[in-house]
Motif scaffolding. Structure first.
Motif, short mmCIF file in Angstrom:
data_model
loop_
_atom_site.label_atom_id
_atom_site.label_comp_id
_atom_site.label_asym_id
_atom_site.label_seq_id
_atom_site.Cartn_x
_atom_site.Cartn_y
_atom_site.Cartn_z
N PRO A 187 -7.21 -39.82 94.28
CA PRO A 187 -8.14 -38.71 94.04
C PRO A 187 -8.74 -38.73 92.64
O PRO A 187 -9.89 -38.31 92.44
N ILE A 188 -7.98 -39.24 91.66
CA ILE A 188 -8.53 -39.33 90.30
C ILE A 188 -9.70 -40.30 90.26
O ILE A 188 -10.75 -40.02 89.66
N MET A 189 -9.53 -41.46 90.92
CA MET A 189 -10.61 -42.45 90.94
C MET A 189 -11.82 -41.93 91.70
O MET A 189 -12.96 -42.09 91.26
N ILE A 190 -11.59 -41.25 92.83
CA ILE A 190 -12.70 -40.68 93.60
C ILE A 190 -13.43 -39.63 92.77
O ILE A 190 -14.66 -39.60 92.70
N GLY A 191 -12.66 -38.76 92.11
CA GLY A 191 -13.26 -37.74 91.26
C GLY A 191 -14.04 -38.33 90.11
O GLY A 191 -15.12 -37.84 89.75
N PHE A 192 -13.52 -39.42 89.53
CA PHE A 192 -14.21 -40.08 88.42
C PHE A 192 -15.55 -40.63 88.86
O PHE A 192 -16.57 -40.45 88.16
N PHE A 193 -15.59 -41.31 90.01
CA PHE A 193 -16.84 -41.89 90.49
C PHE A 193 -17.84 -40.81 90.90
O PHE A 193 -19.05 -40.97 90.70
N ILE A 194 -17.35 -39.71 91.46
CA ILE A 194 -18.24 -38.59 91.79
C ILE A 194 -18.83 -38.00 90.51
O ILE A 194 -20.04 -37.72 90.42
N PHE A 195 -17.99 -37.82 89.49
CA PHE A 195 -18.46 -37.29 88.21
C PHE A 195 -19.46 -38.25 87.57
O PHE A 195 -20.50 -37.83 87.03
N LEU A 196 -19.16 -39.57 87.64
CA LEU A 196 -20.07 -40.56 87.06
C LEU A 196 -21.41 -40.54 87.77
O LEU A 196 -22.48 -40.61 87.13
N PHE A 197 -21.39 -40.43 89.11
CA PHE A 197 -22.63 -40.35 89.90
C PHE A 197 -23.43 -39.11 89.53
O PHE A 197 -24.65 -39.16 89.39
N TRP A 198 -22.72 -37.98 89.35
CA TRP A 198 -23.39 -36.73 88.96
C TRP A 198 -23.97 -36.86 87.55
O TRP A 198 -25.09 -36.40 87.29
N LEU A 199 -23.22 -37.49 86.66
CA LEU A 199 -23.63 -37.59 85.26
C LEU A 199 -24.92 -38.39 85.11
O LEU A 199 -25.84 -37.97 84.40
N VAL A 200 -25.01 -39.54 85.78
CA VAL A 200 -26.19 -40.40 85.60
C VAL A 200 -27.44 -39.78 86.23
O VAL A 200 -28.56 -40.23 85.94
N ARG A 201 -27.27 -38.76 87.07
CA ARG A 201 -28.43 -38.12 87.69
C ARG A 201 -28.92 -36.90 86.91
O ARG A 201 -29.90 -36.27 87.32
N GLN A 202 -28.26 -36.58 85.80
CA GLN A 202 -28.66 -35.43 85.01
C GLN A 202 -29.86 -35.76 84.12
O GLN A 202 -30.04 -36.91 83.70
N LYS A 203 -30.66 -34.75 83.85
CA LYS A 203 -31.90 -34.94 83.08
C LYS A 203 -31.62 -35.51 81.69
O LYS A 203 -32.35 -36.39 81.22
N PHE A 204 -30.57 -35.01 81.03
CA PHE A 204 -30.32 -35.46 79.66
C PHE A 204 -29.86 -36.92 79.60
O PHE A 204 -29.86 -37.52 78.53
N THR A 209 -30.18 -43.97 81.03
CA THR A 209 -30.07 -44.72 82.29
C THR A 209 -31.37 -45.39 82.68
O THR A 209 -31.38 -46.54 83.14
N HIS A 210 -32.51 -44.70 82.50
CA HIS A 210 -33.79 -45.27 82.91
C HIS A 210 -34.19 -46.45 82.02
O HIS A 210 -34.71 -47.46 82.51
N ARG A 211 -33.93 -46.34 80.73
CA ARG A 211 -34.23 -47.47 79.84
C ARG A 211 -33.28 -48.64 80.11
O ARG A 211 -33.69 -49.81 80.04
#
Length: 364
Positions: A187-204, A209-211
């Motif tokens: 669950p820690i690894m799943i939560g980490f990847f979900i958080f990482l996926f959420w993080l890279v999709r944030q505006k800030f 990420t785009h560059r």
């Protein structure tokens, strides 16, 4: 600005996106709308038919649009609260079409543009589907092997009175960790990847990420071509619909998904009022828009066929995206197989080396 247009609408009148509307449904609706207008139906009659044909969230939106039109609102104004769903190009083209009497033609242009974007998206998704399935299946099988099977096998290795190779010792350590903490690690690894996926999709995170995507070998050309195709087709479609280039640049700011390209369009919009030509503005960003794009735009400006020129460029880059999407899948698959082969080979060597040592000792 597009955002200003959205700010004129009270928040409680805007369409909510709790359940997203399918892009396929929007494209189909736009095509049907255009065909019915060409057949001579009025806008209210078309909307009534479209309401009957549609379902889900789109049906509710069209019912509200139809009600507003029946009350006397223009179609473009009725669509304004749903700008985020239909897109700024759609709404702006409808408004220009109503004022110029080319609504049916404009909807045809918009439907073509949306159809091509949908096709590009399908090519990308199709290219990534098989590698994604392989990665997910490999991770699940690897976790199951490390948690439930390897701990049983490592007990045998621990009981052997021989010096174990380093590969086997590493495998035993991995098996011990997953055997004791596997149900916690998962669950820690799943939560980490979900958080990482959420993080890279944030505006800030977009400037980072785009560059990064525009610098990443093997991916950068793919991302460049996608954004060039969208830039050319969006402006070309708006010019076909009768929207001036200045207003087109204003609208395209909200269409470009990559922040680097979006910034370039924002600067073009700010500079075009100073009297510079569109080709001169594009020439300021040679890393984003190649020399071919600049020269084609120069020819389009001179001949008065800017819209057709941009649509041609869009088709050119869309075909490149389709080819690269197929090539990308063919490149990723062997790379994944190599990594999987290395993992399987490591496990095999770790298991069979001590067994071979034992049997060799028994022989002598």
């Amino acid at each position: 600005m597009i955002n200003m247009a959205e700010q004129k609408i009270p928040w409680y009148k805007r369409e909510l996106l709790i359940m997203p509307v399918s892009k396929v449904d929007v494209v189909t609706m736009t095509k049907n709308f255009s065909i019915m207008l060409e057949a001579g139906l009025t806008v209210p009659e078309c909307l009534e038919v479209l309401v009957d044909q549609s379902g889900g969230k789109l049906r509710k939106i069209l019912q509200r649009v139809n009600s507003d039109v029946q009350s006397g609102d223009l179609l473009g104004d009725a669509l304004e609260p749903a700008r985020r769903i239909f897109g700024p190009i759609f709404v702006s083209s409808v408004k220009v079409g109503e004022s110029s009497g080319t609504l049916s033609q404009n909807l045809t242009y918009v439907a073509s543009q949306m159809d091509r974007e949908l096709e590009v998206r399908r090519n990308i998704q199709g290219a990534m589907l098989y590698p994604a399935i392989i990665v997910i299946a490999t991770v699940i099988l690897g976790f199951g092997l490390a948690t439930f099977i390897l701990p049983q096998m490592t007990r045998l290795f621990k009981s052997l009175d021989i010096e174990l190779p380093w590969t086997t010792r590493v495998l035993i350590w991995i098996a011990d960790v997953f055997g004791q903490y596997g149900l916690i690690i998962a669950p820690i690894m799943i939560g980490f990847f979900i958080f990482l996926f959420w993080l890279v999709r944030q505006k800030f995170m977009e400037p980072i990420t785009h560059r990064f995507l525009l610098l990443l070998p093997g991916v950068r050309d793919f991302v460049h071509d996608i954004n060039r195709a969208r830039f050319c087709r969006s402006i070309g479609t708006m010019l076909q619909s009768g929207i001036p280039i200045q207003e087109g640049l204003e609208i395209v700011q909200g269409v470009m998904t990559n922040c680097v390209y979006r910034k370039s369009v924002e600067r073009m919009y700010e500079s075009i009022t100073s009297g510079e030509s569109f080709a001169e503005l594009v020439a300021k960003y040679p890393r984003l828009y190649p020399k071919m794009v600049e020269r084609m735009i120069v020819v389009g400006e001179r001949s008065g066929s800017m819209a057709d020129t941009l649509i041609y460029l869009a088709k050119f880059y869309e075909e490149k995206v389709a080819i690269k999407a197929k090539n990308l899948a063919s490149i990723i698959e062997p790379i994944l197989l190599i990594f999987i082969g290395i993992g399987v080979g490591f496990v095999a060597v770790s298991i069979f080396t001590p067994i071979y040592s034992v049997t060799e000792g028994l022989t002598f």
